[in-house]
Design an enzyme around this catalytic site. Structure first.
Site, PDB file in Angstrom:
ATOM      1  N   SER A   1       0.876  -1.174   0.000  1.00  0.00           N
ATOM      2  CA  SER A   1       0.000   0.000   0.000  1.00  0.00           C
ATOM      3  C   SER A   1       0.913   1.224   0.000  1.00  0.00           C
ATOM      4  O   SER A   1       2.104   1.114   0.324  1.00  0.00           O
ATOM      5  CB  SER A   1      -0.819  -0.007   1.290  1.00  0.00           C
ATOM      6  OG  SER A   1      -1.504   1.211   1.493  1.00  0.00           O
TER       7      SER A   1
ATOM      8  N   TYR B   1      -2.024  -0.949  10.408  1.00  0.00           N
ATOM      9  CA  TYR B   1      -2.042  -1.118   8.950  1.00  0.00           C
ATOM     10  C   TYR B   1      -0.712  -0.648   8.362  1.00  0.00           C
ATOM     11  O   TYR B   1      -0.100  -1.338   7.541  1.00  0.00           O
ATOM     12  CB  TYR B   1      -3.216  -0.332   8.362  1.00  0.00           C
ATOM     13  CG  TYR B   1      -3.479  -0.604   6.897  1.00  0.00           C
ATOM     14  CD1 TYR B   1      -4.085  -1.790   6.481  1.00  0.00           C
ATOM     15  CD2 TYR B   1      -3.129   0.319   5.915  1.00  0.00           C
ATOM     16  CE1 TYR B   1      -4.331  -2.041   5.141  1.00  0.00           C
ATOM     17  CE2 TYR B   1      -3.371   0.078   4.568  1.00  0.00           C
ATOM     18  CZ  TYR B   1      -3.972  -1.108   4.180  1.00  0.00           C
ATOM     19  OH  TYR B   1      -4.212  -1.352   2.846  1.00  0.00           O
TER      20      TYR B   1
END
Ligand SMILES: NC(=O)c1ccc[n+]([C@@H]2O[C@H](COP(=O)([O-])OP(=O)(O)OC[C@H]3O[C@@H](n4cnc5c(N)ncnc54)[C@H](O)[C@@H]3O)[C@@H](O)[C@H]2O)c1
Length: 302
Positions: A148, A161
């Site tokens: 990401s 995350y």
């Protein structure tokens, strides 16, 4: 990897988002596809759609955070299609909130799926692919891991995350280097998307019962959920485009795959912070109103 027809793709998180779009592209290229996902009903729907496109599909329900389940999926892949050529370790989940408010279950769930899921995929498939390469000089393989932009920069209020995705970037860069040491036939990429409209902001739909929390979400977790609903919902680049970028990078042997290359200025700023020993820059420099709003919402929480 230049040839796709008649070869085999393994895709995790195949029932939705990037994984489903990648399955559609793989079917169009004439590949056999192992579609792996934790959500049975979505997987059934996705697999029958991909089969109707004419592809040979092995639908496989698993939880990628469980090493044994990934190993069993790898064995089933080998038995049905032989060693795969393209492995897309893509399944992932998101969870937000201030970093000290993540519970141990939050950490276990997010790191288990996002980071250990990729670890298990790399451990299960790379030796099988290297063995195929050693036997056949015409064999080509590629492993793509989904990280990401959160693996390149550290936006606040989404710590677990960020940590999981920085781990995937590190793992993937190392995988690339390690593969270069031992073979010319297998390469690797890392996918770093920014906000793209998929099911990721509803990840909790697949949070296992033993990872559920009894406590109500904190204010920071509610704020994070509202922000990600907005950012994901308004993404301008589609999941289908991102999946196409993944295949383009496999074909061109390109390591970094970006969905929003213009967002790389934030990566550059972070790397300059590091190189110049500066304190971390304000991540909302381009959009100060978002930073102000977040500050206000969190401080109101008292
Ligand atoms: N959409 C974005 O804006 C964005 C941005 C950056 C990174 N990503 C990453 O992209 C990847 C794909 O997500 P997406 O955006 O397509 O979301 P998505 O929710 O549409 O798809 C994710 C899929 O993974 C599956 N999954 C969840 N937990 C699993 C588990 N334990 N085992 C197996 N499968 C599991 C889900 O059932 C779902 O089908 C994730 O790794 C995510 O972190 C997404």
């Amino acid at each position: 990897m230049k040839t796709f027809k008649g070869r085999t793709a393994v895709i995790t998180g195949a029932a939705s988002g990037f994984g489903l779009e990648a399955s559609r592209i793989a079917a169009g290229l004439g590949m056999n596809i192992v579609m792996a996902d934790v959500q049975q009903d979505a997987l059934d729907r996705a697999a029958s759609e991909i089969e109707s496109l004419g592809a040979s599909v092995l639908p496989y329900r698993l939880d990628v955070s469980k090493a044994g389940e990934v190993e069993a999926m790898a064995a089933a892949t080998k038995q049905r299609f032989g060693a795969p050529h393209f492995v897309f370790n893509n399944a992932g989940v998101a969870s937000g909130g201030l970093i000290w408010e993540h519970t141990l279950k939050d950490w276990d769930w997010v790191l288990g799926v996002n980071l250990m899921g990729v670890v298990h995929g790399v451990r299960a498939f790379t030796p099988m692919m290297l063995e195929a390469a050693a036997k056949d000089p015409g064999y080509e393989g590629h492993i793509t891991n989904t990280a990401s932009m959160a693996g390149m920069v550290n936006m606040p209020n989404m710590g677990a995350y960020n940590v999981s995705k920085h781990g995937v970037v590190s793992l993937s860069e190392t995988l690339y280097q390690d593969l270069c040491l031992v073979t010319d036939q297998i390469r690797a990429s890392v996918l770093c998307p920014y906000f793209v409209s998929t099911g990721i902001h509803h990840s909790h739909r697949n949070r296992p019962a033993d990872m559920q929390e009894d406590a109500k979400p904190t204010k920071s977790q509610l704020v994070a959920q509202a922000l990600s609903d907005k950012a994901i919902g308004s993404g301008k680049v589609s999941a289908a485009q991102v999946a196409q970028y993944v295949f383009d990078a496999v074909r061109d042997s390109r390591f970094y795959v970006w969905s929003h290359p213009h967002a790389l200025s934030s990566v550059q700023t972070r790397l300059e912070d590091v190189a110049q020993s500066r304190n971390p820059s304000n991540p909302f420099k381009e959009r100060p109103e978002i930073g102000e709003r977040l500050k206000r919402d969190l401080r109101e929480a008292g």
